[in-house]
Design an enzyme around this catalytic site. Structure first.
Site: not given
Ligand code: GAR
Length: 201
Positions: A12-14, A93, A95, A110, A112
Site C-alpha cells: 500500500g505505498t501507493n 494484483m 484481474i 491503474n 503500472h
Molecule cells: C507497485 O509497484 C505497483 O505499481 C504495482 O505493484 C506495486 C504495489 O506496491 N502494481 C502492479 O504491478 C499492477 N499490475 P504498493 O502496494 O506498495 O503500492
C-alpha cells in the site's frame, strides 16, 4: 469533490502516496472514502485505518468461491454502497472484468510499474516488470498511470514518468527507485487531474 475508492493487495505505498497527497493538498478535487483489499494481510489496510479511512476485505477465493464475476460484483457493490465516483487500483494484483468494469467504465485508474507498452499485460505485476526490464537490458524504465478497460494494461494512458536503470540493479532496487521517482509522484497527480477534469464535465 469526487469520491475515490482505492483497491489494494499489499504494502500500500501507493495508497500512502494518495493519503499524503490529500493531506498536503496535491489531491484536492477528490477524497479517499474507502479502501478495499483482496488480501486480509495487506499492510495497506493498516495504512488506511491509521488515516481513518473505512476498509473492507473481499477475497476471490475465500469470499467468492473463486468466481471472478462474483468477485467483481462484490467489489462493485461495495464501491456503490460507499458512493464512489472514481476507483483507483493502487497495487491491486487481481484481474477482474464483469460488473465493476461496466459500472465504472472510464472511471477506473491503474498504476503500472513500467512504461506501457513495455513490460505489461497478463502476468506482469509486482516485481515481474522490473525483472523483465533488467533481463531485456533497457536503460530506462518507469511507471504509467492509465485507465482500465477489458485489455490488461490496455486503457488510455493518463501519465508516464521515466526512471533510469543503473548497472548492478536488482529487481528490488529498481522497484524502489521506480516507486520513489515515478509512482508516488504521478499516481496522486494523475488522480487529481482526473478528478478535477471530471468535476468540470
Ligand atoms: C507497485 O509497484 C505497483 O505499481 C504495482 O505493484 C506495486 C504495489 O506496491 N502494481 C502492479 O504491478 C499492477 N499490475 P504498493 O502496494 O506498495 O503500492
Amino acid at each position: 469533490m469526487k469520491r475515490i475508492g482505492v483497491l489494494i493487495s499489499g504494502g500500500g505505498t501507493n495508497l500512502q502516496a494518495l493519503i499524503d497527497a490529500q493531506k498536503s493538498g496535491i489531491l484536492k478535487s477528490g477524497e479517499i472514502v474507502c479502501v478495499c483489499s483482496n488480501s486480509a494481510s495487506a499492510y495497506g489496510l493498516t495504512r488506511a485505518q491509521n488515516a481513518g479511512i473505512p476498509t473492507k476485505i473481499i477475497r476471490k477465493n475465500a469470499d467468492c468461491g473463486g468466481d471472478l464475476d462474483e468477485f467483481s460484483h462484490k467489489i462493485c457493490a461495495y464501491m456503490k454502497e460507499m458512493r464512489v465516483d472514481v476507483v483507483v487500483l493502487a497495487g491491486f494484483m487481481a484481474i477482474f472484468g464483469g460488473e465493476l468494469l461496466k459500472e465504472y467504465a472510464d472511471r477506473i485508474i491503474n498504476i503500472h510499474p513500467a512504461l506501457i507498452p513495455s513490460f505489461c499485460g497478463k502476468g506482469m505485476y509486482g516485481l515481474k516488470p522490473h525483472e523483465a526490464a533488467l533481463e531485456y537490458g533497457v536503460k530506462v524504465t518507469g511507471a504509467t498511470v492509465h485507465l482500465v478497460n477489458e485489455v490488461v494494461d490496455g486503457g488510455r494512458i493518463l501519465m508516464q514518468k521515466a526512471v533510469e536503470v543503473h548497472d548492478g540493479d536488482t529487481p528490488e532496487i529498481l522497484q524502489r527507485r521506480v516507486m520513489e521517482q515515478a509512482e508516488w509522484i504521478i499516481l496522486p497527480q494523475a488522480v487529481e487531474n482526473f478528478c478535477a477534469e471530471s468535476e468540470n464535465k
